[in-house]
Design a protein around this motif. Sequence first.
Motif, PDB file in Angstrom:
ATOM      1  N   GLN A 139      86.099 -19.439 105.198  1.00 45.51           N
ATOM      2  CA  GLN A 139      84.786 -20.104 105.172  1.00 45.51           C
ATOM      3  C   GLN A 139      84.251 -20.060 103.738  1.00 45.51           C
ATOM      4  O   GLN A 139      84.606 -19.180 102.954  1.00 45.51           O
ATOM      5  CB  GLN A 139      83.805 -19.483 106.171  1.00 45.51           C
ATOM      6  CG  GLN A 139      83.439 -18.034 105.912  1.00 45.51           C
ATOM      7  CD  GLN A 139      82.388 -17.489 106.894  1.00 45.51           C
ATOM      8  OE1 GLN A 139      82.243 -17.953 108.025  1.00 45.51           O
ATOM      9  NE2 GLN A 139      81.622 -16.489 106.447  1.00 45.51           N
ATOM     10  N   ASN A 195      82.877 -14.577 111.272  1.00 49.71           N
ATOM     11  CA  ASN A 195      82.559 -15.899 110.716  1.00 49.71           C
ATOM     12  C   ASN A 195      81.136 -16.293 111.087  1.00 49.71           C
ATOM     13  O   ASN A 195      80.620 -15.875 112.131  1.00 49.71           O
ATOM     14  CB  ASN A 195      83.517 -16.965 111.273  1.00 49.71           C
ATOM     15  CG  ASN A 195      84.857 -16.938 110.568  1.00 49.71           C
ATOM     16  OD1 ASN A 195      85.869 -16.549 111.147  1.00 49.71           O
ATOM     17  ND2 ASN A 195      84.872 -17.337 109.318  1.00 49.71           N
ATOM     18  N   LYS A 196      80.527 -17.137 110.249  1.00 53.63           N
ATOM     19  CA  LYS A 196      79.156 -17.580 110.510  1.00 53.63           C
ATOM     20  C   LYS A 196      79.062 -18.320 111.843  1.00 53.63           C
ATOM     21  O   LYS A 196      78.118 -18.155 112.611  1.00 53.63           O
ATOM     22  CB  LYS A 196      78.703 -18.484 109.364  1.00 53.63           C
ATOM     23  CG  LYS A 196      77.252 -18.896 109.466  1.00 53.63           C
ATOM     24  CD  LYS A 196      76.827 -19.763 108.304  1.00 53.63           C
ATOM     25  CE  LYS A 196      75.383 -20.184 108.497  1.00 53.63           C
ATOM     26  NZ  LYS A 196      74.978 -21.202 107.518  1.00 53.63           N
ATOM     27  N   GLU A 197      80.072 -19.158 112.111  1.00 53.44           N
ATOM     28  CA  GLU A 197      80.037 -19.994 113.321  1.00 53.44           C
ATOM     29  C   GLU A 197      80.715 -19.310 114.514  1.00 53.44           C
ATOM     30  O   GLU A 197      81.019 -19.978 115.501  1.00 53.44           O
ATOM     31  CB  GLU A 197      80.755 -21.341 113.069  1.00 53.44           C
ATOM     32  CG  GLU A 197      80.325 -22.094 111.812  1.00 53.44           C
ATOM     33  CD  GLU A 197      78.907 -22.632 111.915  1.00 53.44           C
ATOM     34  OE1 GLU A 197      78.358 -22.659 113.033  1.00 53.44           O
ATOM     35  OE2 GLU A 197      78.350 -22.997 110.851  1.00 53.44           O
TER      36      GLU A 197
END
Length: 350
Positions: free
Chosen positions: A91, A142-144
């Motif tokens: 990312q 991860n951000k998502e």
Amino acid sequence: MIYQIINTLLKKADPELAHSLAIKFLKNNFLPLQLFTSKTSKKLEMNLLGKTFNSPVGLAAGFDKNAEIYNSIYKLGFGFAEIGTVTPLPQSGNPKPRVFRLSEDKGIINRLGFPSEGMVKVKETIQQNKPTGIFGINIGPNKESISKIEDYLQCLEYFCDCCDYICINISSPNTPNLRDLHEKNKIEELLTSIKLKQKTLNNKTPILLKISPDISDANISELSAIILQQKIDGVVLTNTTITRNKDIISLNKNEVGGLSGKPLFDVSNEIIKKFYSILKNQVPIIGAGGVTDGQTALAKIKSGASLLQLYTSFVYEGPYIANKINGELEDLLQSEGYETLKDAVGKDCI
Ligand SMILES: Cc1cc2nc3c(=O)[nH]c(=O)nc-3n(C[C@H](O)[C@H](O)[C@H](O)COP(=O)(O)O)c2cc1C
């Protein structure tokens, strides 16, 4: 001389550009590393996590996010290096600009948001360049991510056979809701899952937990109880702070993100003392936040840390920082009447 010119230019450049140039210099041995060859004293040795650390000074997570320069770091007098934060998938992190110097305060604010090449690429890099010193991997979601816990478990499984410890990072202020994992029920669930996973993998790599400085006394008690109950091998205290002390004068002080360096020094020491008063000799503490010289290093040790990490002073002081701290620590032990560094751990808490 050439290094001093490079250092001056780097300090004037955009912080992220300066950082990527520093990584290139270290990666390609562009710096005269033989000048920085370390000489550490037996008095600084620490035996923890099943290892002998010949210097207590480690490189904090965030500097070598993608495992590019750790083998150069050992040559500069560091006793260990922690890479990452590594996320399962690659990312790019938050939009730029996202790193700000607070030069007058010797601090940095960052809101990088875990830019990472992802666990697959990072492991390939490690396999092509085996660590020659004590090597930790800092992991995060991860951000998502749909399940943060699943992300930690994936990274744990992927990396547990290629490092000396894994650090579970729940404390970056730049990933939405990450710090919610400090809540009693959530951290209980996370650490139970981590321990269960290790059991099924039949793996015994030490697990460390990296904690925020922005927590209440009640939360410190809760976290300590769970850390003891789950037999976590160590805690890293602390990550960056979202608080801003009124004494900070730099123009960038109101940028959003986590603040590190000198303004974090007292804040992190207070947290270290509070955890040490509960964890004592049962769980070792790695102290991070504003370590810049022998005095600040010894103050953190006396607050209860057995090992140290730094990032911001590497930026301001340059690559000789660890050797400088090692030398100053040795002199301070002598002048304060300590036989070894171990004897000074927690001395300000008693
Ligand atoms: C630019 C920057 C990036 C960072 N990235 C990470 C990171 O990815 N993961 C992490 O656990 N800590 C990260 N940190 C926090 C450091 O590891 C350390 O805990 C903190 O900066 C306090 O130490 P210092 O005052 O010596 O910098 C970062 C710090 C800075 C300045």
